[in-house]
Design an enzyme around this catalytic site. Structure first.
Site, mmCIF file in Angstrom:
data_model
loop_
_atom_site.group_PDB
_atom_site.id
_atom_site.type_symbol
_atom_site.label_atom_id
_atom_site.label_comp_id
_atom_site.label_asym_id
_atom_site.label_seq_id
_atom_site.Cartn_x
_atom_site.Cartn_y
_atom_site.Cartn_z
ATOM 1 C CB THR A 129 4.483 7.425 0.629
ATOM 2 O OG1 THR A 129 4.218 8.544 1.999
ATOM 3 C CG2 THR A 129 3.637 8.225 -0.399
ATOM 4 C CD GLU B 260 -7.119 10.173 10.394
ATOM 5 O OE1 GLU B 260 -6.695 8.911 10.359
ATOM 6 O OE2 GLU B 260 -7.083 11.190 9.331
HETATM 7 C C1 DMJ Z 1 -1.943 6.534 2.339
HETATM 8 O O1 DMJ Z 1 -2.387 7.160 1.014
HETATM 9 C C2 DMJ Z 1 -0.599 6.843 1.771
HETATM 10 O O2 DMJ Z 1 0.717 6.361 2.935
HETATM 11 C C3 DMJ Z 1 0.468 8.405 2.353
HETATM 12 O O3 DMJ Z 1 1.214 9.177 2.089
HETATM 13 C C4 DMJ Z 1 -0.504 8.815 3.469
HETATM 14 N N1 DMJ Z 1 -1.963 8.592 3.629
HETATM 15 C C5 DMJ Z 1 -2.583 7.383 3.154
HETATM 16 C C6 DMJ Z 1 -2.788 6.041 4.109
HETATM 17 O O4 DMJ Z 1 -2.700 6.779 5.230
#
Ligand code: DMJ
Length: 705
Positions: free
Chosen positions: A428, A312
């Site tokens: 995203t 992380e």
């Molecule tokens: C997802 O839910 C999406 O990609 C978000 O923008 C960032 N975090 C998570 C995955 O790591």
């Protein structure tokens, strides 16, 4: 489905349901668990992507009774990307793509209902910025302070994409109005260096820190500036992306890393990268910057080589100032979990699509292998609780199926229909979204008609762009600063011209022969040597025998480890950086002034191997010899010793890299440069420049004006 559904998640090791808890302050648990079967909902579009229309149709039918009238306090951002985005994407598949006879638009109705619940978060602050959380039934009013007094730039800005799409598909502008206001307000709050802080108090309308980067808390702000520009054909978002990237490239970019910096000074604030920032190389591919993407991808690949996952948070740097070398730290992992995040795989997918280099398939193969052997659990997939010890966690977030596996699948599915849809972008959360043909002009007409009816806009059908701008000016006064800037010309230019500034080159290397260009690129392995302590003991999937023996380039060679060090110099006030216009001609860079220029220089010292695998010997230095250049003062302060028998090579200018292969591109600067009275800068031979008595080999002074 057997063990978890209809709960939000299933626990992969114990096979229990994983649901929200009554304690409203337990945000780590409750933020994404809205009690609306989030894993099922988030995953629905993967069946469409597989082309499995039967199952897709069957599963969307199971959403008919879905309701968001729930006493669940959730994060606005997470609900927007996981639930709203999925509903909109599924609606597009059911209607525009598959044209399902049984489909009556109910997914869009559900999206609309959810949208109305989410935008209550925008009503709680006076500054246009949404608070972070909302109770799906009652809104944000009256929520405990702890839940709403802080938010992040990604969380407050990103709902703009899904909510604007919702407006366009429903002809209800309210979603776009509120979310666009928030997005542009955040941008307008940027520092003089064009850097946007990543954390704020929406109730007070104030930033709570002055830090920025490209990872957690700000990642999708940039992602949605670019993707919004593409999806909505929106030149203002493109200007935001271009300016934001230019600022990041200048201040936050170290060769292989985008690091967190202070927004007011541009100075490095932290020396770590986080797992979330692994998406950024993929975004750069989308922006046409494949070479930069290749560089920034390196550390993440090495991390997977070493740990079989991405920690992380990983610390990359401790600098021994005296020796100017990177030193290994005792502890390089400061946050030790890997919850099966998609970002590294997402970037692998984008890089493969752009280059078709088989190395990315090899990497995908290894990831798939690791998922099947390490993470596969009785009821799902379990990521690392501690990547150092291999301990697994009994949790599988919804993005594992919807995003991580989706990108992994698409990496290998060359002929997928999605690859033919040029106007599609991934949200995203990995949901494919696009605008059905004719919808955008129709929405724009609707918007201006509405404004005309309400007296806010004077009708002028002959210049629809102008009308639109007037709408922005009148209704959304906050974009004034963008309109005032001279980029308005660029903004109204056709889409692809707007991208072609000095940060927009599209560098996709030609593929010749059946081998991996990646393996023959010297920059693919530099990072291993520079950080060898941190990467000690890693296995290298890209050079594993079965792959290497087939795909290594003819006449390949192993380069020696570079021993040179890197320094950064900036000229003038840093706030001048954003005014400084660079031009790229072929492989060379032209700067009309040094004011506002940040140079990264490689210090090439006698006896060292440089980053192009060349030994810096006397013959090499002789080429650049100027009488009295070396050690003229005869004293040996620490600095003199460091700079003696050395020359500089420009490696990057305001984040724009010179060729990595040592083809010695030149930085041209105009003759009008000012040299400092302290003797820091000195012009030699009329055309060259020295810094602290050290010649810059690939900088030339010319009459450019
Ligand atoms: C997802 O839910 C999406 O990609 C978000 O923008 C960032 N975090 C998570 C995955 O790591």
């Amino acid at each position: 489905m057997d063990h978890g559904y209809p709960a939000d998640e299933v626990r992969p090791l114990s096979c229990d349901k994983y649901e929200r808890v009554p304690d409203v302050l337990d945000i780590h648990r409750n933020d994404v668990l809205g009690n609306y079967s989030v894993t099922f909902l988030d995953t629905i579009t993967t069946f469409a992507i597989f082309g499995d229309v039967d199952r897709f149709e069957r599963y969307i039918e199971m959403l008919r009774n879905l309701t968001f009238d729930l006493d669940s306090t959730v994060q606005v951002f997470e609900t927007s990307i996981r639930a709203l985005g999925s509903l909109l994407s599924a609606h597009l598949y059911a209607s525009d793509k598959f044209n399902l006879p049984s489909y009556d638009g109910f997914l869009l109705v559900k999206a609309y209902e959810l949208g109305l619940r989410l935008i209550k978060a925008y009503m709680e602050s006076n500054h246009g910025i949404p608070v972070a959380r909302v109770n799906l039934r009652t809104g944000s009013k009256g929520l405990p302070k702890e839940l709403i007094e802080e938010t992040c730039t990604a969380g407050a800005g990103s709902p703009m994409l899904e909510l604007t799409l919702l407006s366009i598909l429903t002809n209800d502008t309210v979603f776009e109005d509120v979310s666009r206001t928030a997005f542009v307000t955040l941008w307008n709050g940027r520092s003089a260096l064009d850097l946007v802080p990543m954390s704020l108090n929406p109730l007070k309308g104030k930033w709570v820190n002055g830090l920025t980067g490209v990872g957690a808390s700000i990642d999708s702000f940039y992602e949605y500036a670019l993707k919004g520009a593409i999806l909505f054909d929106d030149s203002e978002l493109m200007v935001i992306w271009s300016k934001a990237y230019k600022a990041l490239a200048t201040h936050s970019r170290l060769s292989w890393f985008m690091t967190n910096v202070h927004t007011d000074t541009g100075m490095i604030a932290t020396a770590w990268i986080d797992s979330l920032s692994a998406f950024f190389p993929g975004l750069l591919v989308l922006a046409g910057k494949v070479r930069d993407a290749h560089m920034l991808y390196q550390p993440f690949l090495k991390l997977w080589n070493k740990y079989g996952g991405i920690p992380e948070r990983w610390d990359f740097l401790a600098t021994d100032i005296k020796n100017q070398v990177m030193m290994a730290q005792q502890e390089v992992i400061s946050l030790e979990w890997y919850p099966l995040r998609p970002e590294f795989i997402e970037s692998t997918y984008y890089l493969y699509r752009a280059t078709r280099d088989p190395v990315y398939l090899r990497i995908g193969e290894q990831i798939l292998h690791d998922y099947n052997t390490t993470f596969k659990a009785p009821c799902g997939f379990a990521g690392y609780r501690d990547i150092r010890t291999g301990e697994l966690q009994d949790r599988m977030e919804s993005f594992v199926l919807s995003e991580t596996f989706m990108y992994l699948y698409l990496l290998f599915d060359d002929d997928n229909d999605l690859h033919k849809n040029e106007k599609m972008v991934f949200s995203t959360e990995g949901h494919p979204i696009w605008l059905p043909s004719g919808v955008l002009p129709q929405y724009k007409r609707f918007k201006s008609d509405t404004l005309i009816q309400s007296g806010l806009l004077v009708e002028d059908r002959s210049q629809s762009n102008e009308s639109e701008r007037t709408w922005d000016e009148k209704v959304v006064g906050f974009i004034k600063s963008l309109l005032d800037s001279n980029e308005i010309e660029e903004a109204s230019a056709p889409f692809d011209t707007a991208v072609l500034d000095s940060y927009g080159e599209c560098d996709i290397p030609p593929q010749s022969g059946f081998y991996s260009r990646y393996l023959s690129d010297i920059s693919s392995f530099e990072v291993d040597a520079k950080f060898k302590e941190q990467f000690r003991g890693m296995k290298s999937m890209e050079t594993s025998a079965p792959f290497y023996s087939i795909f290594a380039p003819p006449n390949g060679f192993c380069s020696r480890e570079a021993e040179t060090s890197f320094l950064a110099f900036n000229f003038g006030d840093l706030s001048q950086v954003k005014e400084c216009d660079l031009k790229i001609t072929g492989d060379d860079i032209i700067a009309m002034t040094l004011k506002g220029v940040v140079l990264r220089l490689e210090l090439l010292k006698l006896g060292q191997i440089d980053s192009t695998n060349t030994l810096i010997d006397n013959d090499f230095l002789q080429q650049y010899s100027t009488t009295g250049l070396y050690d003229v003062r005869g004293t040996c302060t620490l600095e003199d010793e460091m700079f003696a028998n050395s020359v500089f090579r420009v490696k990057s200018v305001n984040g724009v890299e010179m060729s990595p292969d040592g083809s010695f591109d030149v930085l041209y600067v105009d003759r009008g440069i000012e040299t400092s009275s302290s003797g820091m800068l000195e012009v030699v031979n009329d055309v060259q420049l020295m810094i602290k008595g050290v010649l810059i080999t690939n900088l030339r002074i010319m009459n450019l004006t």
